[in-house]
Write a protein that holds these residues in place. Structure first.
Motif, PDB file in Angstrom:
ATOM      1  N   HIS A  52      25.952 -11.270   8.205  1.00 30.22           N
ATOM      2  CA  HIS A  52      26.014  -9.823   8.451  1.00 30.22           C
ATOM      3  C   HIS A  52      24.616  -9.221   8.496  1.00 30.22           C
ATOM      4  O   HIS A  52      24.323  -8.375   9.343  1.00 30.22           O
ATOM      5  N   GLU A  53      23.773  -9.631   7.579  1.00 23.59           N
ATOM      6  CA  GLU A  53      22.427  -9.070   7.494  1.00 23.59           C
ATOM      7  C   GLU A  53      21.657  -9.264   8.793  1.00 23.59           C
ATOM      8  O   GLU A  53      20.839  -8.428   9.172  1.00 23.59           O
ATOM      9  N   ILE A  56      22.890  -6.682  11.340  1.00 29.17           N
ATOM     10  CA  ILE A  56      22.247  -5.400  11.029  1.00 29.17           C
ATOM     11  C   ILE A  56      20.804  -5.412  11.544  1.00 29.17           C
ATOM     12  O   ILE A  56      20.340  -4.445  12.154  1.00 29.17           O
ATOM     13  N   ARG A  67      18.737   0.633   9.204  1.00 24.91           N
ATOM     14  CA  ARG A  67      19.586  -0.473   8.742  1.00 24.91           C
ATOM     15  C   ARG A  67      20.927   0.056   8.222  1.00 24.91           C
ATOM     16  O   ARG A  67      21.954  -0.604   8.371  1.00 24.91           O
ATOM     17  N   ASP A  71      24.494  -1.116   9.645  1.00 21.59           N
ATOM     18  CA  ASP A  71      25.611  -1.627   8.861  1.00 21.59           C
ATOM     19  C   ASP A  71      26.906  -0.902   9.237  1.00 21.59           C
ATOM     20  O   ASP A  71      27.967  -1.521   9.334  1.00 21.59           O
ATOM     21  N   ARG A  74      27.939  -2.373  12.468  1.00 14.98           N
ATOM     22  CA  ARG A  74      28.450  -3.734  12.251  1.00 14.98           C
ATOM     23  C   ARG A  74      29.893  -3.686  11.782  1.00 14.98           C
ATOM     24  O   ARG A  74      30.750  -4.417  12.265  1.00 14.98           O
ATOM     25  N   CYS A 120      28.735 -12.278   4.946  1.00 15.21           N
ATOM     26  CA  CYS A 120      27.463 -11.817   4.386  1.00 15.21           C
ATOM     27  C   CYS A 120      26.855 -12.943   3.554  1.00 15.21           C
ATOM     28  O   CYS A 120      27.556 -13.789   3.017  1.00 15.21           O
TER      29      CYS A 120
END
Length: 181
Positions: A52-53, A56, A67, A71, A74, A120
């Protein structure tokens, strides 16, 4: 190890993310980045989107959003309506920042596909399989394989456990200096 846990799941396997990761990790191929601007975001996973990061980070780099907004976008990818809205937003922002349409489309396809299997990094690190790695030196592979639950060999649970044990066996052999390669 954490990346391996996140990669060896149905989504990444179906999306053919495992092969390019392994080829680049072992030096058989150069990492392929969606765009050179994304190298810092994807370097640790050899150009493959795993966490996930990273999604982002991609949204941040390509659209210029914060960011926090990345998110939110996302999360919107998981909903059909949210995905459509995010697509419009993504294309518009990326074009304003000077990215060519073919690049935008290629990046969008990866982001869209990621919505079906996102993971994540902290969740991957917290998976039981990671903590099971701690016992590898003390418990031989044959004992771990003997602990597999009795179920038909093609059931999803057994396939997942076998995949993790196979990964563990490979890692165990490498740690022990075996000529597995």
């Amino acid at each position: 190890l954490v990346t391996g846990i996140a990669l060896f799941r149905p989504g990444p396997v179906k999306s053919d993310m495992v092969r390019p990761f392994l080829q680049a990790r072992h030096g058989w191929a150069e990492p392929q980045y969606l765009h050179s601007d994304l190298e810092p975001v994807l370097r640790s996973t050899y150009g493959v989107v795993v966490f996930h990061e990273q999604v982002i980070g991609i949204l941040h780099v390509i659209t210029g959003c914060s960011r926090a907004e990345g998110d939110e976008k996302r999360r919107a990818l998981g909903d059909p309506d949210g995905q459509a809205e995010t697509r419009e937003w993504f294309y518009r922002c990326a074009r304003v920042r000077g990215y060519d349409l073919p690049v935008i489309e290629r990046i969008w396809e990866v982001l869209r596909a990621f919505a079906s299997f996102g993971f994540c990094k902290a969740h991957a690190a917290g998976r039981e399989e990671v903590w099971e790695f701690v016992r590898f030196e003390r418990v031989p592979l044959v004992h771990r394989l003997a602990d597999l639950p009795p179920s038909p060999p093609d059931t999803p649970v057994n396939v997942a456990i076998t995949r993790v044990d196979l990964l563990a066996a490979v890692l165990e052999c490498r740690v022990a200096g075996s000529a597995l390669d």
